[in-house]
Design a protein around this motif. Sequence first.
Motif, mmCIF file in Angstrom:
data_model
loop_
_atom_site.group_PDB
_atom_site.id
_atom_site.type_symbol
_atom_site.label_atom_id
_atom_site.label_comp_id
_atom_site.label_asym_id
_atom_site.label_seq_id
_atom_site.Cartn_x
_atom_site.Cartn_y
_atom_site.Cartn_z
ATOM 1 N N THR A 15 0.838 -1.213 0.000
ATOM 2 C CA THR A 15 0.000 0.000 0.000
ATOM 3 C C THR A 15 0.868 1.255 0.000
ATOM 4 O OG1 THR A 15 -1.475 -1.279 1.398
ATOM 5 C CG2 THR A 15 -1.983 1.038 1.112
ATOM 6 N N ASP A 67 -18.441 10.945 5.133
ATOM 7 C CA ASP A 67 -17.272 10.260 5.692
ATOM 8 C C ASP A 67 -17.158 8.844 5.134
ATOM 9 O OD1 ASP A 67 -17.345 12.523 7.142
ATOM 10 O OD2 ASP A 67 -17.809 11.595 9.066
ATOM 11 N N PHE A 68 -18.308 8.150 5.163
ATOM 12 C CA PHE A 68 -18.310 6.756 4.722
ATOM 13 C C PHE A 68 -17.868 6.637 3.263
ATOM 14 C CE2 PHE A 68 -20.679 3.039 3.058
ATOM 15 C CZ PHE A 68 -20.037 2.073 3.806
ATOM 16 N N VAL A 71 -14.103 6.808 2.999
ATOM 17 C CA VAL A 71 -13.469 5.572 3.469
ATOM 18 C C VAL A 71 -13.655 4.460 2.451
ATOM 19 C CG1 VAL A 71 -13.537 3.811 5.254
ATOM 20 C CG2 VAL A 71 -13.719 6.196 5.880
ATOM 21 N N MET A 72 -14.893 4.387 1.900
ATOM 22 C CA MET A 72 -15.180 3.324 0.938
ATOM 23 C C MET A 72 -14.336 3.503 -0.324
ATOM 24 S SD MET A 72 -18.971 2.207 -0.157
ATOM 25 C CE MET A 72 -19.327 1.221 -1.585
ATOM 26 N N LEU A 74 -11.320 4.906 -0.637
ATOM 27 C CA LEU A 74 -9.928 4.519 -0.411
ATOM 28 C C LEU A 74 -9.831 3.010 -0.132
ATOM 29 C CD1 LEU A 74 -7.086 5.507 -0.263
ATOM 30 C CD2 LEU A 74 -7.378 6.030 2.130
ATOM 31 N N GLY A 75 -10.747 2.500 0.695
ATOM 32 C CA GLY A 75 -10.715 1.071 1.007
ATOM 33 C C GLY A 75 -10.887 0.219 -0.228
ATOM 34 N N ILE A 78 -7.617 0.104 -2.212
ATOM 35 C CA ILE A 78 -6.568 -0.654 -1.520
ATOM 36 C C ILE A 78 -6.854 -2.149 -1.648
ATOM 37 C CG2 ILE A 78 -5.536 -1.145 0.729
ATOM 38 C CD1 ILE A 78 -5.929 1.767 1.443
ATOM 39 N N ALA A 79 -8.120 -2.519 -1.492
ATOM 40 C CA ALA A 79 -8.475 -3.931 -1.634
ATOM 41 C C ALA A 79 -8.180 -4.432 -3.040
ATOM 42 C CB ALA A 79 -9.952 -4.124 -1.303
ATOM 43 N N PHE A 82 -4.483 -5.553 -3.958
ATOM 44 C CA PHE A 82 -3.900 -6.835 -3.571
ATOM 45 C C PHE A 82 -4.136 -7.934 -4.590
ATOM 46 C CE2 PHE A 82 -4.876 -4.974 0.750
ATOM 47 C CZ PHE A 82 -3.623 -4.407 0.846
ATOM 48 N N PHE A 104 -14.137 -4.774 -8.642
ATOM 49 C CA PHE A 104 -13.659 -4.268 -7.354
ATOM 50 C C PHE A 104 -13.386 -2.774 -7.430
ATOM 51 C CE2 PHE A 104 -12.691 -5.692 -3.244
ATOM 52 C CZ PHE A 104 -12.866 -7.050 -3.221
ATOM 53 N N ALA A 106 -15.038 -0.804 -9.019
ATOM 54 C CA ALA A 106 -16.333 -0.122 -8.946
ATOM 55 C C ALA A 106 -16.725 0.193 -7.508
ATOM 56 C CB ALA A 106 -17.399 -0.969 -9.612
ATOM 57 N N VAL A 107 -16.228 -0.589 -6.545
ATOM 58 C CA VAL A 107 -16.526 -0.299 -5.141
ATOM 59 C C VAL A 107 -16.052 1.098 -4.809
ATOM 60 C CG1 VAL A 107 -16.060 -0.947 -2.762
ATOM 61 C CG2 VAL A 107 -16.302 -2.704 -4.477
ATOM 62 N N LEU A 110 -18.131 3.742 -6.521
ATOM 63 C CA LEU A 110 -19.427 3.885 -5.867
ATOM 64 C C LEU A 110 -19.271 4.669 -4.571
ATOM 65 C CD1 LEU A 110 -22.420 3.076 -5.952
ATOM 66 C CD2 LEU A 110 -21.830 1.149 -4.516
ATOM 67 N N MET A 221 -7.644 12.096 1.117
ATOM 68 C CA MET A 221 -7.954 10.689 0.889
ATOM 69 C C MET A 221 -8.287 10.433 -0.566
ATOM 70 S SD MET A 221 -10.063 9.619 4.267
ATOM 71 C CE MET A 221 -10.173 7.879 3.989
ATOM 72 N N ILE B 388 -21.264 -6.077 -7.664
ATOM 73 C CA ILE B 388 -19.996 -5.688 -7.059
ATOM 74 C C ILE B 388 -19.696 -6.655 -5.925
ATOM 75 C CG2 ILE B 388 -18.843 -3.871 -5.752
ATOM 76 C CD1 ILE B 388 -20.547 -1.870 -7.265
ATOM 77 N N PRO B 389 -18.478 -7.216 -5.844
ATOM 78 C CA PRO B 389 -18.146 -8.082 -4.725
ATOM 79 C C PRO B 389 -18.124 -7.254 -3.438
ATOM 80 C CG PRO B 389 -16.216 -7.668 -6.091
ATOM 81 C CD PRO B 389 -17.377 -7.015 -6.755
ATOM 82 N N PHE B 424 -24.934 0.260 -13.020
ATOM 83 C CA PHE B 424 -24.416 1.264 -12.084
ATOM 84 C C PHE B 424 -25.208 2.552 -12.247
ATOM 85 C CE2 PHE B 424 -20.048 -0.764 -12.724
ATOM 86 C CZ PHE B 424 -20.221 -1.588 -11.636
ATOM 87 N N ILE B 512 -10.037 -9.714 2.023
ATOM 88 C CA ILE B 512 -9.272 -8.612 1.438
ATOM 89 C C ILE B 512 -10.081 -7.341 1.463
ATOM 90 C CG2 ILE B 512 -8.280 -7.779 -0.704
ATOM 91 C CD1 ILE B 512 -7.448 -10.627 -1.240
ATOM 92 N N PHE B 513 -11.363 -7.504 1.171
ATOM 93 C CA PHE B 513 -12.265 -6.369 1.204
ATOM 94 C C PHE B 513 -12.222 -5.722 2.592
ATOM 95 C CE2 PHE B 513 -16.499 -4.437 1.190
ATOM 96 C CZ PHE B 513 -16.458 -3.824 -0.041
ATOM 97 N N GLY B 516 -8.851 -3.907 3.200
ATOM 98 C CA GLY B 516 -8.796 -2.611 2.538
ATOM 99 C C GLY B 516 -9.552 -1.564 3.326
ATOM 100 N N PHE B 517 -10.716 -1.960 3.811
ATOM 101 C CA PHE B 517 -11.537 -1.018 4.563
ATOM 102 C C PHE B 517 -10.888 -0.619 5.872
ATOM 103 C CE2 PHE B 517 -15.745 0.432 3.476
ATOM 104 C CZ PHE B 517 -15.772 0.035 2.157
ATOM 105 N N ALA B 520 -8.242 1.930 5.232
ATOM 106 C CA ALA B 520 -8.815 3.242 4.923
ATOM 107 C C ALA B 520 -9.404 3.885 6.173
ATOM 108 C CB ALA B 520 -9.878 3.099 3.843
ATOM 109 N N PHE B 524 -8.473 7.421 7.913
ATOM 110 C CA PHE B 524 -9.509 8.404 8.220
ATOM 111 C C PHE B 524 -9.512 8.753 9.707
ATOM 112 C CE2 PHE B 524 -13.822 9.703 9.249
ATOM 113 C CZ PHE B 524 -14.044 10.651 8.281
#
Lengths: 298, 621
Positions: A15, A67-68, A71-72, A74-75, A78-79, A82, A104, A106-107, A110, A221, B388-389, B424, B512-513, B516-517, B520, B524
């Motif tokens: 990361t 906020d969410f 986080v979503m 960036l998370g 990062i996911a 990997f 992924f 797309a997460v 979104l 972020m 979306i996974p 989407f 992994i999901f 990642g969270f 993040a 934050f």
Amino acid sequence: MIDIIYRIGHFILITLFTTALGLLFMGIARKIVARIQKRYGPPFYQPYLDVLKLFGKDAITHGFIFDFGAVMALGGVIATLFFIPLGSWQLYSMEGTVLLIIYFLAVASLGMAMGTVGSGNPQASVGISRALTQMLGYELPYLVILFSLIYRYQTSSVWGLMQAQSGSFLNWNLFAYPLMALVAFVVLIGMMGKKPFDAMIAPAEIGSGPVVESGGKYLGMLLLQKSITIIIELALYVNLFLGGADNIFSFSFKMLIVWILATMFGSLFPRFRIEDGVKFFWKWPLGIAILQALYIII
Amino acid sequence: MLIKYIFIPAAAAFAAYVLNKKNKKAGATITALVSAYLLVSLSLLYGSWELSQSFSLSLMGYQLEFLMALTPLSWLFAVLTAAISLLIAIFSIESQADFKFSSVFNLNFLLVIASIMGVFFARDFLTLFIFWELMTWTSFYLISSGKKKMAAKAAYRYLILSTAAAYSFLMAVIFIFQQTGSFAFEPAAQFLLNNSAPQSILLLSAISLPFLVKAGIFPLHVWVKDAHGNAPKEFSPFLSGMLLKVGIYGLIVVFHQLSFFKIIENTISYRGLPLLSYLFALLGAVTIITGTILAIRQEDMKKLIAYSSISQMGYIIIGIAIATPLGFTGSMLHLMNHLIFKSTIFLALAAVIYRTGTTKMYEMGGLIFRMPLTFAAYLTAIIALAGIPPTNGFISKWVIYQALIEKGYLFLALAAFFGSIASFMYVFKPLSTVFLGQLKPQHQEIKEVPLMMKIPMLILIGVIVFFGVFPGIQMNIITQISGYLGIESVNYSLYSIQGAFSAWNSLYIFNIFTAGFVIALLVFGFAKKSKLVGLLDTYSSGEYITDAESYHYAYQYYRPFDRLFDNLAAKSLTGFYETLTANLLKSGESLRRIFAGGRVQNYALYSVLLFVILAAVGWII
């Protein structure tokens, strides 16, 4: 136990490295664009300073969804990271199929979309509506290309597709299927929101669209997210068309070449209107991709 | 005994009707209890596939037999029906407080459940037809009891299409009955197999017409939008989640048990697939594209999701039509998952309608701050819908993609990709315009829905994520079904499914999901705390903002995209059918003028002429 610690260390190392690399690339791009426009431009380490500055600033939020969303976003990237083989670095890349990576990513999109629209600023909504429309434009040719590659090499993992091009550099898909590589390059420019396809951020028109309300750590972020996204997209391109690499340094070098080319092309053209951009993607890249796919499956 | 699964809901229907007149909550409670009983009782039947039952009846010299049996396929559908009606019934205990027709609603709802059970257990055409018609009529009354004026018209269109298709079904069935002397499936399948292929194909097409209408396949999808959009809010989840799937059930019966696939096995083929199957899959592809483009244009959230249902049915049709092990598995997975996430979406929208009383998206906004749980349900469901996974929706789409790429069906895959990426766009529209953005002044006082309405949504959120991590549970029953239908099964374990090119491991993905969270969240959390400001406190390029209403971007959200398809959408299929009706009426009118012209003497003349002709024919023969 050792295994888990090793994995967590690996997670963090990858990361950090990717973020740093992405920020460096962004700095280089700013310099290149400046030189094309006959300006001096900021130093190449400017994005690092930006991130540090942004995380030190006060920020405003518009509620928990804001906020969410950050986080979503960036998370999510990062996911995704990997699952991608970066040179010899690969954590779960054997598990990751190309389609999985696309979804992924797309997460993150979104999350970003949700957070910024959650701010209540209509300019953000306009930007997101444009971004999603454009996504439909460029993802179709990209998925058709992936369809042909998976069918051609009978594997859907990025690692497998990279291995399939090993040996001489003439095995690279860039030389084996140059048209496909060209289409993917155009798609790459669209994915990164570079110039003819930047109607969704359009700073002078809709106040930078999706990021209009983000400041302080939120913008920081999103900047980190952007830098990782750049690396993911470049890494996919390098793995799929330039035969990947067996160590991280030559891999980064290949990514840098693609990035410089994309930046240069991306600073030459005026902006497309959104529906014209979609029309363009469906006419030329999609047309060529379908012809190429037909050639492969027949 | 299988008949009790039909008899109990049917009997309870009248009890619900009578008791609901006394107490508004009684009807839905009875529905919930009956569905819970059906769910438990049917779950216990898992594995006893030899269960069957028959009645015979002698009518006008014909010996009629009514056959019923429990197959893995019918078990799955019946259990899904019971489960979804249970959740809807729990939801409607509270939500029907102000619903004028709640007695009739529960009467018809239980009758629909009873008749659907009948459809699933039927092993002969006659039983199937009787329950099929019962289902069509009861659901017709349900749709038309919607609040709006449009509901009656929408239900009427649904009825006309269903009836026309039912006639074609009946004619084909009677033809087969004349040849075989039985209504049962097995002799019919045998007869069709030995018959000349074109005739068999024609007969089976006629038989599958009502199923195609029910599944909303292009070009028979015209009833879906208005029926879903105008049906009572509690019935829409069932309509989209289950009733469309009954059509798929019928198609599977036609394809596999009435040996449609065996008949066309040796005809002309394209990439190893009989041309007819391929054309059928193409129909699915067109359904995906049509549904998607029309969904993006909608301003009414229920109609938008209705179009999305049409497009998702296209995926299921493609998988069933190509009938490879992966295709069939993907299709069945998507069928279950679509049921789960689509009913979640419709329940969430029902909650929104319950509080705001409107379905127009541009009349709402910012509801997330008032109804966070409803928002969470909607968000989870659309993540699944968009594939979306780590949700269940991704797994089924992934399996279908694998099936399409494995065989190199480029154009089917293109449609599938298009539908998926474009989803989407249309799922984000209600998210953005209803739940996010500016809160309207008239909605300031809105509260979250009551507990009884929250429970079903919470359960469904859990189910979506649960099946996203453990697809193996769904695969157990799918393997049973494919074994029963004679399709090879796919390798799987609790967490993973083996595709054509690689395996899917949901546990890794989920971990992994999460990782990642967590990273993040740490980034934050360690940064400076931010200050909360209001929704109107935003960057507005120096304009002074006075009211929230005009500061909400909602109407024609994807106008640039819609412009691309304006010409196509103007030529709507509904318009085509309406023109067709008008022309039919006109030609009927001119025929009437030629022959009748309003004079009674002419009728007498025609009768005499007919009599003369018949006599002449009889004399000659």
